[in-house]
Design an enzyme around this catalytic site. Structure first.
Site, PDB file in Angstrom:
ATOM      1  N   LYS A 191      -1.448  -3.076  30.079  1.00  0.00           N
ATOM      2  CA  LYS A 191      -0.448  -2.386  29.264  1.00  0.00           C
ATOM      3  C   LYS A 191      -0.763  -0.902  29.405  1.00  0.00           C
ATOM      4  O   LYS A 191      -1.682  -0.388  28.760  1.00  0.00           O
ATOM      5  CB  LYS A 191      -0.557  -2.835  27.794  1.00  0.00           C
ATOM      6  CG  LYS A 191       0.433  -2.163  26.846  1.00  0.00           C
ATOM      7  CD  LYS A 191       1.815  -2.774  26.930  1.00  0.00           C
ATOM      8  CE  LYS A 191       2.762  -2.144  25.914  1.00  0.00           C
ATOM      9  NZ  LYS A 191       4.141  -2.637  26.050  1.00  0.00           N
ATOM     10  N   HIS A 229       7.889 -11.234  21.925  1.00  0.00           N
ATOM     11  CA  HIS A 229       7.735  -9.977  22.666  1.00  0.00           C
ATOM     12  C   HIS A 229       6.984  -8.932  21.840  1.00  0.00           C
ATOM     13  O   HIS A 229       6.017  -8.335  22.315  1.00  0.00           O
ATOM     14  CB  HIS A 229       9.117  -9.439  23.061  1.00  0.00           C
ATOM     15  CG  HIS A 229       9.039  -8.210  23.902  1.00  0.00           C
ATOM     16  ND1 HIS A 229       8.851  -8.265  25.271  1.00  0.00           N
ATOM     17  CD2 HIS A 229       9.093  -6.896  23.575  1.00  0.00           C
ATOM     18  CE1 HIS A 229       8.801  -7.029  25.744  1.00  0.00           C
ATOM     19  NE2 HIS A 229       8.954  -6.179  24.740  1.00  0.00           N
ATOM     20  N   HIS A 275       2.960  -5.340  20.369  1.00  0.00           N
ATOM     21  CA  HIS A 275       2.871  -4.169  19.500  1.00  0.00           C
ATOM     22  C   HIS A 275       2.296  -4.514  18.127  1.00  0.00           C
ATOM     23  O   HIS A 275       2.724  -3.948  17.122  1.00  0.00           O
ATOM     24  CB  HIS A 275       4.260  -3.532  19.337  1.00  0.00           C
ATOM     25  CG  HIS A 275       4.855  -3.055  20.617  1.00  0.00           C
ATOM     26  ND1 HIS A 275       4.389  -1.944  21.296  1.00  0.00           N
ATOM     27  CD2 HIS A 275       5.852  -3.564  21.386  1.00  0.00           C
ATOM     28  CE1 HIS A 275       5.093  -1.779  22.407  1.00  0.00           C
ATOM     29  NE2 HIS A 275       5.982  -2.746  22.488  1.00  0.00           N
TER      30      HIS A 275
END
Length: 282
Positions: free
Chosen positions: A217, A155, A171
């Site tokens: 995103k 993730h 990220h």
């Protein structure tokens, strides 16, 4: 600043000072911020950037042991949530190789020593690696799925898609750079709010908008140019040290929050930095 945040900030500063593999902006890499990202709710084609985010990265850095081990993990995942992950023995071995390489780094050694002192991690290195494996690599079922289809590592560092249209997680700057180079990322500009500072090409954090494969995103926040071991150490520290989902830290030139959502208190659900303001150079 409350005392626990002050103590954690001192730790993060130590991690930062010892991140020997961090890249230097303008020398080891260059980014091009271009324009501010548009509002995805208003216009699907609101692109504030006509060119890629990264204009240059010295890829010799990627030959360093921790970078090499980290990059080998990025293609081990099925990005769609809802599709169960099949983990091969080779992939398990790659996960362990990555953990073996990062626990030898100064940043991870500092984090481990602190966690042992706080009685949050076992002192034995093998047991510590088992703890790291559980936090980051053990699979769990993300929302809306009945089967294990996600992990903290996937993730946060690789990225996932939900329903094919929304990018969740993602990220990490290395994955962003590599995917952009392959033509899978369309950088759409930087993100700012009324309260956040303007981004800076020479700073190590950026809020941005991008599309990946067919998903968007709308707003993501990432460190740029830091080593994999720095992020791994920082996020592990915040996960184990704080029951709160937002931890305030000040280090180097940054006053920020580290958002860290737990999954069943055993695994990282998501974690990422949020810049509050720049600090004056010390």
């Amino acid at each position: 600043m409350i005392e626990s945040d002050r103590e954690l900030s001192a730790m993060v500063q130590e991690l930062w000072d010892n991140d020997i593999n961090r890249l230097k902006p303008g020398k080891d890499y260059r980014i091009s911020l271009q324009g501010k990202a548009g509002d995805m709710n208003i216009n699907d084609n609101n692109d504030g950037a006509g060119y890629p985010l990264f204009t240059f990265v010295d890829e010799n850095i990627f030959k360093k042991e921790t970078f090499l081990a980290f990059i080998s993990l990025l293609d081990n995942y099925e990005s769609d949530t809802g599709k169960p992950e099949i983990v091969t023995p080779e992939e398990v071995a790659e996960n362990h190789k990555f953990l073996d390489s990062i626990v030898q780094t100064p940043t991870m050694k500092i984090a481990h020593k602190y966690l042992v002192k706080k009685h949050l991690s076992p002192e034995d290195e093998t047991e510590f690696k088992k703890q790291l494996y559980r936090i980051w690599f053990e699979l769990y079922a993300r929302r809306g799925s009945s089967r294990p289809d996600s992990s903290g590592f996937e993730h946060v560092f690789v990225g996932e898609t939900r329903g094919g249209r929304t990018v969740i997680g993602f990220h990490n700057w290395i994955q962003l750079y590599l995917q952009e180079k392959l033509g899978h990322i369309d950088y759409k500009g930087y993100s700012v709010t009324a309260h956040s500072p303007q981004p800076d090409e020479n700073k190590h954090i950026l809020a941005l908008q991008f599309s990946w494969k067919n998903g968007i995103k709308p707003k993501g926040s990432i460190f740029i140019g830091v080593s994999p071991e720095f992020e791994f150490a920082l996020y592990t520290l915040c996960f184990l040290n704080s029951p709160n989902e937002r931890v305030k830290v000040q280090f180097s030139l940054y006053d920020m929050e580290i958002v860290c959502h737990h999954y069943n208190q055993k695994h990282i659900g998501t974690t990422y930095p949020v810049l509050l303001r720049y600090l004056n150079p010390r």
